[in-house]
Design an enzyme around this catalytic site. Structure first.
Site, mmCIF file in Angstrom:
data_model
loop_
_atom_site.group_PDB
_atom_site.id
_atom_site.type_symbol
_atom_site.label_atom_id
_atom_site.label_comp_id
_atom_site.label_asym_id
_atom_site.label_seq_id
_atom_site.Cartn_x
_atom_site.Cartn_y
_atom_site.Cartn_z
ATOM 1 N N ASP A 191 0.818 -1.224 0.000
ATOM 2 C CA ASP A 191 0.000 0.000 0.000
ATOM 3 C C ASP A 191 0.848 1.268 0.000
ATOM 4 O O ASP A 191 0.480 2.281 0.569
ATOM 5 C CB ASP A 191 -0.975 -0.007 1.188
ATOM 6 N N GLU A 192 1.988 1.197 -0.661
ATOM 7 C CA GLU A 192 2.857 2.372 -0.774
ATOM 8 C C GLU A 192 2.403 3.294 -1.907
ATOM 9 O O GLU A 192 2.915 4.409 -2.031
ATOM 10 C CB GLU A 192 4.320 1.949 -1.045
ATOM 11 N N THR A 219 2.178 13.673 -5.373
ATOM 12 C CA THR A 219 1.623 14.847 -4.684
ATOM 13 C C THR A 219 0.089 14.882 -4.732
ATOM 14 O O THR A 219 -0.510 15.933 -4.517
ATOM 15 C CB THR A 219 2.176 16.146 -5.309
ATOM 16 N N ARG A 224 2.728 -29.520 -5.214
ATOM 17 C CA ARG A 224 2.563 -29.901 -6.628
ATOM 18 C C ARG A 224 1.262 -30.637 -6.908
ATOM 19 O O ARG A 224 1.178 -31.524 -7.750
ATOM 20 C CB ARG A 224 3.771 -30.718 -7.130
ATOM 21 N N ASP A 282 1.869 14.954 -0.208
ATOM 22 C CA ASP A 282 0.828 15.954 0.097
ATOM 23 C C ASP A 282 0.089 15.649 1.391
ATOM 24 O O ASP A 282 -0.536 16.543 1.968
ATOM 25 C CB ASP A 282 -0.172 16.043 -1.061
ATOM 26 N N HIS A 325 -4.076 -2.785 -6.195
ATOM 27 C CA HIS A 325 -3.327 -1.615 -6.658
ATOM 28 C C HIS A 325 -4.326 -0.561 -7.120
ATOM 29 O O HIS A 325 -5.130 -0.800 -8.018
ATOM 30 C CB HIS A 325 -2.367 -2.003 -7.792
ATOM 31 N N GLY A 371 -11.015 -3.302 2.822
ATOM 32 C CA GLY A 371 -11.725 -2.296 3.614
ATOM 33 C C GLY A 371 -11.284 -2.248 5.070
ATOM 34 O O GLY A 371 -11.815 -1.476 5.866
ATOM 35 N N GLN A 420 2.696 -5.966 -2.776
ATOM 36 C CA GLN A 420 3.065 -5.850 -1.353
ATOM 37 C C GLN A 420 4.397 -5.118 -1.189
ATOM 38 O O GLN A 420 4.797 -4.385 -2.085
ATOM 39 C CB GLN A 420 3.101 -7.237 -0.680
ATOM 40 N N ALA A 476 -3.333 -8.518 -3.209
ATOM 41 C CA ALA A 476 -2.913 -7.117 -3.328
ATOM 42 C C ALA A 476 -3.922 -6.326 -4.158
ATOM 43 O O ALA A 476 -4.396 -6.809 -5.179
ATOM 44 C CB ALA A 476 -1.555 -7.056 -4.012
HETATM 45 P P1 IMP Z 1 -2.071 -12.954 2.882
HETATM 46 O O1 IMP Z 1 -1.101 -12.410 1.881
HETATM 47 O O2 IMP Z 1 -3.507 -12.743 2.470
HETATM 48 O O3 IMP Z 1 -1.777 -14.342 3.278
HETATM 49 O O4 IMP Z 1 -1.885 -12.050 4.212
HETATM 50 C C1 IMP Z 1 -0.662 -12.075 4.956
HETATM 51 C C2 IMP Z 1 -0.327 -10.685 5.473
HETATM 52 O O5 IMP Z 1 -0.001 -9.855 4.360
HETATM 53 C C3 IMP Z 1 -1.464 -9.965 6.195
HETATM 54 O O6 IMP Z 1 -0.902 -9.142 7.199
HETATM 55 C C4 IMP Z 1 -2.078 -9.104 5.111
HETATM 56 O O7 IMP Z 1 -2.743 -7.982 5.628
HETATM 57 C C5 IMP Z 1 -0.833 -8.709 4.351
HETATM 58 N N1 IMP Z 1 -1.094 -8.362 2.946
HETATM 59 C C6 IMP Z 1 -1.275 -9.206 1.910
HETATM 60 N N2 IMP Z 1 -1.450 -8.524 0.772
HETATM 61 C C7 IMP Z 1 -1.378 -7.222 1.081
HETATM 62 C C8 IMP Z 1 -1.433 -6.020 0.318
HETATM 63 O O8 IMP Z 1 -1.584 -6.010 -0.897
HETATM 64 N N3 IMP Z 1 -1.335 -4.855 1.006
HETATM 65 C C9 IMP Z 1 -1.123 -4.835 2.335
HETATM 66 N N4 IMP Z 1 -1.031 -5.919 3.096
HETATM 67 C C10 IMP Z 1 -1.158 -7.112 2.464
HETATM 68 MG MG MG Z 2 -2.923 -2.174 -1.794
#
Ligand code: IMP
Ligand code: MG
Length: 334
Positions: free
Chosen positions: A13-14, A320, A136, A281, A42, A250, A174, A40
């Site tokens: 979440d950067e 920004t 596998r 910002d 994006h 969420g 991530q 993830a």
């Molecule tokens: P998992 O990847 O769903 O197994 O979650 C393992 C850890 O990674 C947890 O703390 C999640 O909140 C975190 N995590 C997984 N994907 C993301 C992401 O895209 N952004 C932020 N945290 C993530």
């Molecule tokens: Mg994210």
């Protein structure tokens, strides 16, 4: 720019989605390979529309670009098909036949496991799907009829593009602190998230990479359990304007100030050649929508200078604001 790897520095979440969508339009990214998985999200804000992409590469905003999903990724088929529809990329997206598949049972296992719940996983089933892959026994993309028309040899496509001097981007997910190898184990995700792993998932060798762009946010957030140095109370986070909720699930994000030691470690392990700093910002509201470094306040400039002095690589891109072009681009002009 040729072959660039984009990786996250902290707990995800950067703002990788925003940076990648900017690069797609600015540099005309001919080919992008997304790695990682559906856990993830994006975020891309383009033409007044907000997308939270779990599967489709964030370069989709550049309409001439080819979009690929690498063999090391796991595909959640319904989510992929839904996003292909939403982004209208049916004719320019391809998946590697060896991508592994996340099934409904994996999500059930993820949500019902007390261990995984304790780690605060996203519940998408990525961990259990990875377990099956290591055993596998898991399905791969070539076993799935709905994916037939998308199958392509991603390795050949991406390496041919690099060979032809096209602009290629490898999209990581991530951040380093969630890496299975280098993160805050066991509070991590189920794969390595470093630049080398991104290359490996895409099928691109380390000698082919020109730029490793490490994305840092101006402050740090994390969702789920595990350590977070300098963590603020929710009340303090709200007061500073740092309180966020996750784009995908969420959930409330925890927050902390920028951490120079962690940033240095992320630069080291990723072999970063450049850094992007997002959401400046939020720290310095007067910077909102700035497009040149000169427009920044002395305080904001000082923060960027301090990051550079601490990590030893240039901060080339600064976010920004949320939209694709809310950017200061300090790279040498092409
Ligand atoms: P998992 O990847 O769903 O197994 O979650 C393992 C850890 O990674 C947890 O703390 C999640 O909140 C975190 N995590 C997984 N994907 C993301 C992401 O895209 N952004 C932020 N945290 C993530
Ligand atoms: Mg994210």
């Amino acid at each position: 720019m040729r072959c660039t790897v984009v990786a996250g520095a902290f707990w995800g979440d950067e703002g990788k989605g925003k940076i990648i969508s900017y690069l797609a339009l600015k540099d005309k990214i001919d080919v992008c390979v997304r790695t990682g998985s559906v856990n993830a999200a994006h975020t891309v804000v383009y033409k007044d529309k907000k997308y939270a992409l779990h599967m489709v590469p964030s370069t989709f905003v550049y309409e001439k670009g080819r979009l690929l999903i690498g063999a090391g990724a796991n595909i959640h088929v319904p989510q992929l098909l839904k996003e292909i529809e939403e982004t209208s990329v049916k004719d320019r997206i391809g998946v590697d036949p060896q991508c592994s598949i996340i099934e409904e049972k994996h999500s059930q296992m993820d949500k019902s496991s007390a261990h995984l719940k304790g780690l605060g996983t996203t519940g998408w089933g990525v961990g259990p799907a990875q377990e099956e892959r290591a055993r596998r026994t898991g399905k791969i993309a070539r076993d799935i009829p709905e994916l037939k028309s998308y199958l392509t040899d991603v390795v050949s496509e991406v390496n041919a593009a690099i060979e032809a001097d096209k602009n290629v981007l490898l999209e990581g997910t991530q951040g380093l602190m969630l890496s299975l190898f280098f993160g805050t184990y066991p509070y991590v995700t189920s794969r390595d998230t470093s630049a080398s792993a991104i290359c490996a998932e895409a099928g691109v060798g380390p000698t082919k990479v020109d730029t490793v762009l490490l994305v840092c946010k101006s402050f740090i957030t994390r969702v789920g359990a595990g350590p977070l140095p300098g963590e603020l109370s929710k009340e303090e986070a709200v007061k500073r304007g740092w309180f966020e909720t996750a784009a995908g699930t969420g959930r409330e994000r925890r927050s902390a100030p920028f951490n120079f030691d962690l940033a240095r470690r992320a630069v080291l392990i990723n072999g970063a050649t450049e850094v992007a700093v997002t959401k400046l910002d939020i720290l310095f509201p007067a910077c909102k929508n700035a497009e040149t470094f000169e427009e920044l306040s002395n305080e904001a400039k000082g923060f960027i200078d301090k990051i550079e002095a601490n990590i030893g690589v240039p901060v080339t891109i600064i976010g920004t604001g949320p939209a694709v072009f809310d950017i200061i681009d300090r790279r040498r002009k092409n």
